[in-house]
Design a protein around this motif. Sequence first.
Motif: not given
Length: 96
Positions: A68-96
């Motif tokens: 919240r402090v960093q401004g990262i949304p903590s709730e997933p948005r609806k499909k197609g809203s530009g939020f992570f579409q897969s776990l792989t994309a989420f991990k990639r964004s965090w460098g995992l």
Amino acid sequence: MHTISSMLPRVPLSSFVQVAGSRWAVEPYFQEAKGEVGLDHYEVRSWTGWYRHITLAMFAHAFLTVLRVQGIPSEPRKKGSGFFQSLTAFKRSWGL
């Protein structure tokens, strides 16, 4: 023979007042954690289970607070809203 009160150290009243008042500083965070991460959803069956639940819930609350402090949304948005579409994309964004 010594009594228990004679073995206890003398503590000034101001120390008791300070400790009692410190509870109110953390109370809003416990209330928030109850609503956000289910802090109050555990039925106590053992001390170990309770401790694990509390620890995990408070860690999740701290994690969400950082997001919240960093401004990262903590709730997933609806499909197609530009939020992570897969776990792989989420991990990639965090460098995992």
